[in-house]
Design a protein around this motif. Structure first.
Motif, mmCIF file in Angstrom:
data_model
loop_
_atom_site.group_PDB
_atom_site.id
_atom_site.type_symbol
_atom_site.label_atom_id
_atom_site.label_comp_id
_atom_site.label_asym_id
_atom_site.label_seq_id
_atom_site.Cartn_x
_atom_site.Cartn_y
_atom_site.Cartn_z
ATOM 1 N N UNK A 137 0.825 -1.217 0.000
ATOM 2 C CA UNK A 137 0.000 0.000 0.000
ATOM 3 C C UNK A 137 0.856 1.263 0.000
ATOM 4 N N UNK A 138 1.963 1.225 0.762
ATOM 5 C CA UNK A 138 2.817 2.399 0.867
ATOM 6 C C UNK A 138 3.866 2.461 -0.246
ATOM 7 N N UNK A 139 3.881 1.457 -1.116
ATOM 8 C CA UNK A 139 4.831 1.464 -2.214
ATOM 9 C C UNK A 139 6.251 1.181 -1.790
ATOM 10 N N UNK A 140 6.407 0.434 -0.684
ATOM 11 C CA UNK A 140 7.735 0.125 -0.156
ATOM 12 C C UNK A 140 8.323 -1.134 -0.773
ATOM 13 N N UNK A 141 7.470 -2.099 -1.091
ATOM 14 C CA UNK A 141 7.927 -3.372 -1.651
ATOM 15 C C UNK A 141 7.663 -3.427 -3.147
ATOM 16 N N UNK A 142 8.594 -4.037 -3.861
ATOM 17 C CA UNK A 142 8.460 -4.205 -5.305
ATOM 18 C C UNK A 142 8.060 -5.643 -5.624
ATOM 19 N N UNK A 143 7.315 -5.867 -6.707
ATOM 20 C CA UNK A 143 6.946 -7.241 -7.074
ATOM 21 C C UNK A 143 8.166 -8.051 -7.473
ATOM 22 N N UNK A 144 8.050 -9.372 -7.337
ATOM 23 C CA UNK A 144 9.174 -10.275 -7.623
ATOM 24 C C UNK A 144 9.288 -10.632 -9.094
ATOM 25 N N UNK A 145 8.353 -10.198 -9.911
ATOM 26 C CA UNK A 145 8.457 -10.388 -11.352
ATOM 27 C C UNK A 145 8.472 -11.834 -11.785
ATOM 28 N N UNK A 146 9.500 -12.202 -12.551
ATOM 29 C CA UNK A 146 9.586 -13.530 -13.150
ATOM 30 C C UNK A 146 9.713 -14.652 -12.115
ATOM 31 N N UNK A 147 10.043 -14.310 -10.885
ATOM 32 C CA UNK A 147 10.188 -15.349 -9.870
ATOM 33 C C UNK A 147 8.838 -15.904 -9.400
ATOM 34 N N UNK A 148 7.764 -15.333 -9.888
ATOM 35 C CA UNK A 148 6.440 -15.794 -9.476
ATOM 36 C C UNK A 148 6.272 -17.293 -9.706
ATOM 37 N N UNK A 149 6.583 -17.777 -10.900
ATOM 38 C CA UNK A 149 6.418 -19.201 -11.193
ATOM 39 C C UNK A 149 7.401 -20.048 -10.398
ATOM 40 N N UNK A 150 8.599 -19.522 -10.163
ATOM 41 C CA UNK A 150 9.605 -20.233 -9.376
ATOM 42 C C UNK A 150 9.090 -20.464 -7.964
ATOM 43 N N UNK A 151 8.593 -19.393 -7.337
ATOM 44 C CA UNK A 151 8.133 -19.474 -5.953
ATOM 45 C C UNK A 151 6.885 -20.333 -5.826
ATOM 46 N N UNK A 152 5.986 -20.230 -6.779
ATOM 47 C CA UNK A 152 4.756 -21.024 -6.725
ATOM 48 C C UNK A 152 5.043 -22.518 -6.806
ATOM 49 N N UNK A 153 6.137 -22.871 -7.448
ATOM 50 C CA UNK A 153 6.468 -24.288 -7.565
ATOM 51 C C UNK A 153 7.112 -24.846 -6.304
ATOM 52 N N UNK A 154 7.529 -23.964 -5.392
ATOM 53 C CA UNK A 154 8.276 -24.401 -4.208
ATOM 54 C C UNK A 154 7.537 -24.192 -2.897
#
Length: 451
Positions: A137-154
């Protein structure tokens, strides 16, 4: 307050020595020697190595010209993760440098909103999962981008959901998980039932209690802390009640008709553990299990050390598994905790920051975490067996399995705990009917919340 440190080699103050080397699992695979085939992502122009499943680190960081700045709360963990990263990437990024600051995880999001904008924040920071929504909400964290599929698999779906924004993007990497679970004395069960396999339902527990329980001798089939919602929730949830079903702090769910029925079932469990709530504390119930006197206990991984000692001293083996299901057969949820690492939205090196954040979810990162802190990595159970240290710990998978069906809530107000505990005690100690206890919880919560 923050204190600054620089990497000076791995700490030796560890539960186990870090087994350096070893491969990182496929989802956290590291680039091999040689130049990667690079692709540009659709956002930010970052280069993605599709073969290695990694972002290509910016030249300023890769060459060591500029250090990657990390915010950790634990100095030993910071050193261990840096050492593990440098070992894993030694052939690809031999010159990479790191600098870390010690920042309390409770303060990290708030401090990043100030330090990040001023240009002196970390490139990554560790926090708690219930701070992620605020960071987004405060714009402090950035999205992980391409790692989305990597993380979802683990990782389990509920872990990923807890660090995802309304846009569906993942904004932090789950690092650790913690939950209560069912722990069982294999030796005692085998002697009493002929099998060392644990109960899957509360009806299974009741069947053993019919022959094992001896109230006069303080002999009970199962023990837990019955007057706290932290423990009773596993039964209530298995009966179909969920706290905060809409994720709204103004709607805790105490007015759900399913709650009164769930409380009535919970009250019925007094037949297997017939003690007043005030007489059952974590210390007393855990001591009896450690002494080898109780087939089952519901508690958390903080008790492992005492149980390991008790098992050795009293000659028994114990296991860890998911909490029994209630009559409805729904999985028993629990309150889970989770530490996460996020990429600062202010970083000038989003590729390098993402690579480091994702590394904590790799086999090597998980091994460094466990070896340093003894905490359980937030990975799927099948990925834990190949991690140094974890493969020798027979109890971790049970916590992870329970954590995978646990509920991860937004930050809960203190008055939820007090209200829900009063409701639980009222039912367990037969101070009111289940319906009246639920109604009192509605009124009490609204009053304390000022609704």
């Amino acid at each position: 307050m923050r204190s600054k440190g620089a990497y000076a080699g791995p700490s030796m103050n560890r539960r186990h020595l870090l087994a350096a080397g070893g491969g990182v699992a496929a989802a956290g695979a590291l680039a091999a020697c040689g130049g990667p085939e690079e692709e540009e992502t659709e956002s930010g122009g970052l280069e993605w190595d599709a073969d290695a499943q990694q972002y290509v680190i910016e030249e300023e960081i890769a060459s060591g010209e500029v250090p990657l700045k990390l915010w950790f709360e634990n100095e030993d963990l910071a050193n261990a993760q840096i050492a593990a990263f440098k070992e894993a990437f030694k052939d690809v990024y031999p010159d990479i440098r790191f600098e870390y600051e010690l920042v309390a995880q409770n303060d990290a999001v708030n401090e990043m909103s100030l330090a990040g904008e001023a240009g002196n924040g970390g490139d990554v920071f560790m926090s708690f999962y219930d701070q992620v929504a605020r960071a987004i909400e405060e714009g402090t964290a950035a999205p992980l981008g391409e790692y989305e599929s990597v993380l979802k698999s683990r990782m389990a779906e509920n872990f990923i959901g807890a660090v995802s924004g309304e846009d569906g993007q993942i904004y932090a990497v789950p690092v650790t998980t913690e939950s209560i679970a069912l722990m069982y004395n294999k030796t005692l069960l085998a002697a009493e039932t002929g099998s060392d396999q644990p109960a899957a339902t509360w009806e299974d527990v009741k069947a053993l209690a019919a022959t094992y329980n001896d109230p006069a001798a303080n002999k009970w089939t199962i023990r837990w802390v019955p007057g706290e919602i932290y423990y009773s929730y596993s039964v209530l949830s298995s009966m179909g009640w969920q706290a905060y079903p809409a994720g709204d702090v103004a709607e805790p769910g105490f007015d759900d008709p399913a709650l009164a029925e769930a409380l009535e079932y919970y009250k019925g469990l007094r037949e297997v553990w017939d003690v007043p709530s005030a007489d059952a504390t974590p210390e007393t119930v855990e001591a009896e299990f450690a002494a080898g006197n109780t087939p089952y206990i519901i508690t958390g991984p903080w008790a492992f050390s005492a149980f390991d000692t008790g098992a050795a001293d009293n000659g028994f083996e114990y296991g860890v598994t998911t909490i029994p299901a209630a009559a409805s057969g729904d999985p028993a949820s629990s309150f889970a905790g989770m530490h996460v690492i996020a990429v600062s939205a202010y970083t000038k090196y989003p590729a390098a920051a993402r690579v480091f954040a994702n590394f904590l979810a790799s086999d090597a990162g998980a091994a460094a975490l466990y070896a340093t802190t003894g905490q359980i990595p937030a990975l799927n159970p099948d990925l834990l067996t190949g991690i140094a240290g974890l493969s020798e710990d027979p109890h971790v998978a049970g916590i992870v399995a329970q954590g995978a069906q646990a509920d991860l809530f937004p930050q809960l107000p203190e008055y939820f705990w007090s209200t829900a505990n009063e409701m639980t005690v009222a039912v367990w100690d037969d101070l009111s009917s289940s319906a009246d206890a639920a109604a009192a919880a509605v009124a009490g919560y609204d009053e304390l919340a000022g609704l």
